[in-house]
Design a protein around this motif. Structure first.
Motif, PDB file in Angstrom:
ATOM      1  N   HIS A  39       0.820  -1.216   0.000  1.00  0.00           N
ATOM      2  CA  HIS A  39       0.000   0.000   0.000  1.00  0.00           C
ATOM      3  C   HIS A  39       0.855   1.268   0.000  1.00  0.00           C
ATOM      4  CE1 HIS A  39      -3.991  -1.847   0.522  1.00  0.00           C
ATOM      5  NE2 HIS A  39      -3.347  -2.795   1.190  1.00  0.00           N
ATOM      6  N   GLY A  40       2.156   1.100  -0.128  1.00  0.00           N
ATOM      7  CA  GLY A  40       3.050   2.241  -0.186  1.00  0.00           C
ATOM      8  C   GLY A  40       3.267   2.937   1.130  1.00  0.00           C
ATOM      9  N   LEU A  41       2.982   2.263   2.242  1.00  0.00           N
ATOM     10  CA  LEU A  41       3.035   2.914   3.549  1.00  0.00           C
ATOM     11  C   LEU A  41       4.342   2.673   4.302  1.00  0.00           C
ATOM     12  CD1 LEU A  41      -0.589   2.207   4.823  1.00  0.00           C
ATOM     13  CD2 LEU A  41       0.267   4.183   3.556  1.00  0.00           C
ATOM     14  N   ALA A 165      -5.182  -0.921   4.225  1.00  0.00           N
ATOM     15  CA  ALA A 165      -4.074  -1.662   4.820  1.00  0.00           C
ATOM     16  C   ALA A 165      -4.480  -2.276   6.156  1.00  0.00           C
ATOM     17  CB  ALA A 165      -2.873  -0.737   5.007  1.00  0.00           C
ATOM     18  N   LEU A 166      -5.212  -1.535   6.976  1.00  0.00           N
ATOM     19  CA  LEU A 166      -5.655  -2.066   8.269  1.00  0.00           C
ATOM     20  C   LEU A 166      -6.591  -3.261   8.090  1.00  0.00           C
ATOM     21  CD1 LEU A 166      -6.228   1.308  10.150  1.00  0.00           C
ATOM     22  CD2 LEU A 166      -4.517  -0.428  10.728  1.00  0.00           C
ATOM     23  N   ARG A 167      -7.483  -3.175   7.124  1.00  0.00           N
ATOM     24  CA  ARG A 167      -8.378  -4.309   6.858  1.00  0.00           C
ATOM     25  C   ARG A 167      -7.582  -5.532   6.401  1.00  0.00           C
ATOM     26  NH1 ARG A 167     -11.824  -0.017   5.065  1.00  0.00           N
ATOM     27  NH2 ARG A 167     -13.826  -0.055   6.179  1.00  0.00           N
ATOM     28  N   GLU A 168      -6.600  -5.303   5.549  1.00  0.00           N
ATOM     29  CA  GLU A 168      -5.801  -6.423   5.054  1.00  0.00           C
ATOM     30  C   GLU A 168      -4.947  -7.021   6.170  1.00  0.00           C
ATOM     31  OE1 GLU A 168      -2.730  -7.476   1.387  1.00  0.00           O
ATOM     32  OE2 GLU A 168      -3.926  -5.626   1.329  1.00  0.00           O
ATOM     33  N   LEU A 169      -4.445  -6.186   7.065  1.00  0.00           N
ATOM     34  CA  LEU A 169      -3.669  -6.702   8.193  1.00  0.00           C
ATOM     35  C   LEU A 169      -4.540  -7.575   9.092  1.00  0.00           C
ATOM     36  CD1 LEU A 169      -1.558  -3.548   9.093  1.00  0.00           C
ATOM     37  CD2 LEU A 169      -0.695  -5.723   8.204  1.00  0.00           C
ATOM     38  N   ALA A 171      -6.974  -9.405   8.109  1.00  0.00           N
ATOM     39  CA  ALA A 171      -7.144 -10.668   7.389  1.00  0.00           C
ATOM     40  C   ALA A 171      -5.883 -11.514   7.443  1.00  0.00           C
ATOM     41  CB  ALA A 171      -7.536 -10.381   5.941  1.00  0.00           C
ATOM     42  N   VAL A 172      -4.728 -10.894   7.274  1.00  0.00           N
ATOM     43  CA  VAL A 172      -3.462 -11.627   7.276  1.00  0.00           C
ATOM     44  C   VAL A 172      -3.158 -12.204   8.650  1.00  0.00           C
ATOM     45  CG1 VAL A 172      -0.955 -11.315   7.113  1.00  0.00           C
ATOM     46  CG2 VAL A 172      -2.440 -10.433   5.310  1.00  0.00           C
ATOM     47  N   LEU A 173      -3.432 -11.427   9.694  1.00  0.00           N
ATOM     48  CA  LEU A 173      -3.117 -11.875  11.056  1.00  0.00           C
ATOM     49  C   LEU A 173      -4.194 -12.785  11.641  1.00  0.00           C
ATOM     50  CD1 LEU A 173      -1.747  -8.511  12.474  1.00  0.00           C
ATOM     51  CD2 LEU A 173      -0.422 -10.496  11.744  1.00  0.00           C
ATOM     52  N   GLY A 174      -5.385 -12.727  11.093  1.00  0.00           N
ATOM     53  CA  GLY A 174      -6.461 -13.567  11.595  1.00  0.00           C
ATOM     54  C   GLY A 174      -7.085 -13.061  12.874  1.00  0.00           C
ATOM     55  N   VAL A 175      -6.900 -11.780  13.179  1.00  0.00           N
ATOM     56  CA  VAL A 175      -7.485 -11.172  14.376  1.00  0.00           C
ATOM     57  C   VAL A 175      -7.723  -9.704  14.084  1.00  0.00           C
ATOM     58  CG1 VAL A 175      -5.202 -10.707  15.370  1.00  0.00           C
ATOM     59  CG2 VAL A 175      -7.192 -10.832  16.863  1.00  0.00           C
ATOM     60  N   GLU A 176      -8.787  -9.152  14.646  1.00  0.00           N
ATOM     61  CA  GLU A 176      -9.104  -7.748  14.405  1.00  0.00           C
ATOM     62  C   GLU A 176      -8.303  -6.842  15.328  1.00  0.00           C
ATOM     63  OE1 GLU A 176     -13.241  -6.854  14.591  1.00  0.00           O
ATOM     64  OE2 GLU A 176     -13.782  -8.221  12.963  1.00  0.00           O
ATOM     65  N   ALA A 177      -7.868  -5.723  14.783  1.00  0.00           N
ATOM     66  CA  ALA A 177      -7.131  -4.749  15.575  1.00  0.00           C
ATOM     67  C   ALA A 177      -8.055  -4.029  16.549  1.00  0.00           C
ATOM     68  CB  ALA A 177      -6.456  -3.735  14.652  1.00  0.00           C
ATOM     69  N   LYS A 189     -10.311   5.022  15.154  1.00  0.00           N
ATOM     70  CA  LYS A 189     -11.484   4.156  15.078  1.00  0.00           C
ATOM     71  C   LYS A 189     -11.055   2.883  14.358  1.00  0.00           C
ATOM     72  CE  LYS A 189     -13.165   6.488  10.891  1.00  0.00           C
ATOM     73  NZ  LYS A 189     -14.307   7.224  10.267  1.00  0.00           N
ATOM     74  N   ALA A 190     -11.979   2.053  13.988  1.00  0.00           N
ATOM     75  CA  ALA A 190     -11.630   0.727  13.468  1.00  0.00           C
ATOM     76  C   ALA A 190     -10.625   0.795  12.324  1.00  0.00           C
ATOM     77  CB  ALA A 190     -12.895  -0.011  13.032  1.00  0.00           C
ATOM     78  N   TYR A 191     -10.864   1.638  11.341  1.00  0.00           N
ATOM     79  CA  TYR A 191      -9.984   1.655  10.170  1.00  0.00           C
ATOM     80  C   TYR A 191      -9.558   3.065   9.782  1.00  0.00           C
ATOM     81  CZ  TYR A 191     -11.420  -3.201   9.854  1.00  0.00           C
ATOM     82  OH  TYR A 191     -11.659  -4.521  10.142  1.00  0.00           O
ATOM     83  N   GLY A 192      -9.278   3.884  10.767  1.00  0.00           N
ATOM     84  CA  GLY A 192      -8.845   5.236  10.476  1.00  0.00           C
ATOM     85  C   GLY A 192      -8.981   6.122  11.695  1.00  0.00           C
ATOM     86  N   LEU A 193      -9.162   7.424  11.460  1.00  0.00           N
ATOM     87  CA  LEU A 193      -9.300   8.393  12.534  1.00  0.00           C
ATOM     88  C   LEU A 193     -10.687   9.006  12.501  1.00  0.00           C
ATOM     89  CD1 LEU A 193      -5.892  10.303  12.156  1.00  0.00           C
ATOM     90  CD2 LEU A 193      -6.424   8.366  13.660  1.00  0.00           C
ATOM     91  N   GLU A 194     -11.209   9.311  13.668  1.00  0.00           N
ATOM     92  CA  GLU A 194     -12.499   9.991  13.749  1.00  0.00           C
ATOM     93  C   GLU A 194     -12.401  11.377  13.102  1.00  0.00           C
ATOM     94  OE1 GLU A 194     -15.269   8.825  14.723  1.00  0.00           O
ATOM     95  OE2 GLU A 194     -14.808   7.082  15.971  1.00  0.00           O
ATOM     96  N   ASP A 195     -13.486  11.825  12.479  1.00  0.00           N
ATOM     97  CA  ASP A 195     -13.507  13.153  11.874  1.00  0.00           C
ATOM     98  C   ASP A 195     -13.324  14.222  12.940  1.00  0.00           C
ATOM     99  OD1 ASP A 195     -14.017  11.800   9.580  1.00  0.00           O
ATOM    100  OD2 ASP A 195     -16.099  12.459   9.371  1.00  0.00           O
ATOM    101  N   ALA A 196     -12.582  15.275  12.579  1.00  0.00           N
ATOM    102  CA  ALA A 196     -12.389  16.384  13.502  1.00  0.00           C
ATOM    103  C   ALA A 196     -13.708  17.114  13.739  1.00  0.00           C
ATOM    104  CB  ALA A 196     -11.354  17.361  12.929  1.00  0.00           C
ATOM    105  N   GLU A 197     -13.893  17.607  14.958  1.00  0.00           N
ATOM    106  CA  GLU A 197     -15.064  18.427  15.268  1.00  0.00           C
ATOM    107  C   GLU A 197     -14.811  19.847  14.770  1.00  0.00           C
ATOM    108  OE1 GLU A 197     -16.312  18.270  19.270  1.00  0.00           O
ATOM    109  OE2 GLU A 197     -16.361  16.077  19.372  1.00  0.00           O
ATOM    110  N   LEU A 198     -15.717  20.344  13.930  1.00  0.00           N
ATOM    111  CA  LEU A 198     -15.525  21.653  13.312  1.00  0.00           C
ATOM    112  C   LEU A 198     -16.260  22.737  14.078  1.00  0.00           C
ATOM    113  CD1 LEU A 198     -15.938  20.747   9.524  1.00  0.00           C
ATOM    114  CD2 LEU A 198     -13.840  20.784  10.898  1.00  0.00           C
ATOM    115  N   LEU A 199     -15.640  23.893  14.157  1.00  0.00           N
ATOM    116  CA  LEU A 199     -16.250  25.086  14.722  1.00  0.00           C
ATOM    117  C   LEU A 199     -15.999  26.218  13.735  1.00  0.00           C
ATOM    118  CD1 LEU A 199     -17.696  26.494  17.072  1.00  0.00           C
ATOM    119  CD2 LEU A 199     -15.443  26.946  18.066  1.00  0.00           C
ATOM    120  N   ASP A 200     -17.088  26.763  13.183  1.00  0.00           N
ATOM    121  CA  ASP A 200     -16.974  27.786  12.129  1.00  0.00           C
ATOM    122  C   ASP A 200     -16.154  27.273  10.954  1.00  0.00           C
ATOM    123  OD1 ASP A 200     -18.460  29.609  13.648  1.00  0.00           O
ATOM    124  OD2 ASP A 200     -16.651  30.364  14.662  1.00  0.00           O
TER     125      ASP A 200
END
Length: 210
Positions: A39-41, A165-169, A171-177, A189-200
């Motif tokens: 995934h180029g990471l 990449a997190l989803r594939e990991l 599957a490869v490891l056989g256990v959920e992160a 969160k499960a496969y990334g970061l929660e959205d930032a809370e916006l103000l204005d």
């Protein structure tokens, strides 16, 4: 910018899927690195770890080993790591090791940019319970940069790659992160970061701790 603490991390408890010990840990690191590389990471370039003694704790001694002339699958790698044990501490044991390397992120215009330690992979050979952890410290995975500016084009070009990449990991490891604890710089969160809370229309400015 790179935050001094992770903006997100994901932990895999491998107690039921692999054996403890250095050789199985290196095999796990190789499998995970293959996914991240696809995934180029992460292009693995070195291993880093510390030493400790049971009953004493950390020794304040760090070691590293280049991977530029070998791969994580090299059968001699485990013996080379053991050969780095401090001479004055024959009972020293290694902590989990970090796979260090560079990865690629994409800017708003779609230009690929190489970044050292774009992701960090920590694998533990602990006899009590083997584990692995992936962490990120940059804002390219989030809906806003660290100054609070929304950057939808950057997010769209990078966050889905991390999620895949997190989803594939899993599957490869056989256990959920398990997502790690929130930090000042982000909430995983499960496969990334929660959205930032916006103000204005802006997210929080986090640069005061940068």
């Amino acid at each position: 910018m790179r935050a001094p603490k992770e903006s997100g991390s994901w932990f895999w408890d491998l107690d039921d899927v692999t054996e403890p010990g250095l050789e199985p840990a290196l095999t796990t690191a190789a499998r995970m690195s293959d996914v991240l590389s696809a995934h180029g990471l992460l292009d693995p370039q070195a291993l880093e770890w510390s030493w400790f003694e049971v009953g004493k704790g950390g020794l304040g001694i760090d070691s590293g080993l280049s991977l530029l002339s070998r791969s994580l699958g090299d059968e001699e790698l485990a013996d080379e790591i053991r050969g780095c044990r401090p001479v004055g501490h024959p009972r020293a044991e290694m902590t989990g090791f970090v796979v260090v390397g560079s990865g690629t992120w994409f800017d708003a215009g779609g230009t690929a940019r190489s970044e050292g330690r774009l992701v960090e992979l920590l694998v533990s050979p602990d006899s009590i319970g083997p584990s692995a952890e992936l962490s990120v410290h940059h804002d390219v995975w989030a809906t806003c940069d660290f100054r609070g500016n929304p950057h939808p084009a950057v997010y769209a070009r990078n966050a889905p790659r991390l999620a895949a990449a997190l989803r594939e990991l899993d599957a490869v490891l056989g256990v959920e992160a398990e997502p790690g604890e929130p930090t000042y710089f982000g909430m995983p969160k499960a496969y990334g970061l929660e959205d930032a809370e916006l103000l204005d229309g802006r997210g929080p400015d986090l640069t005061d701790l940068m």
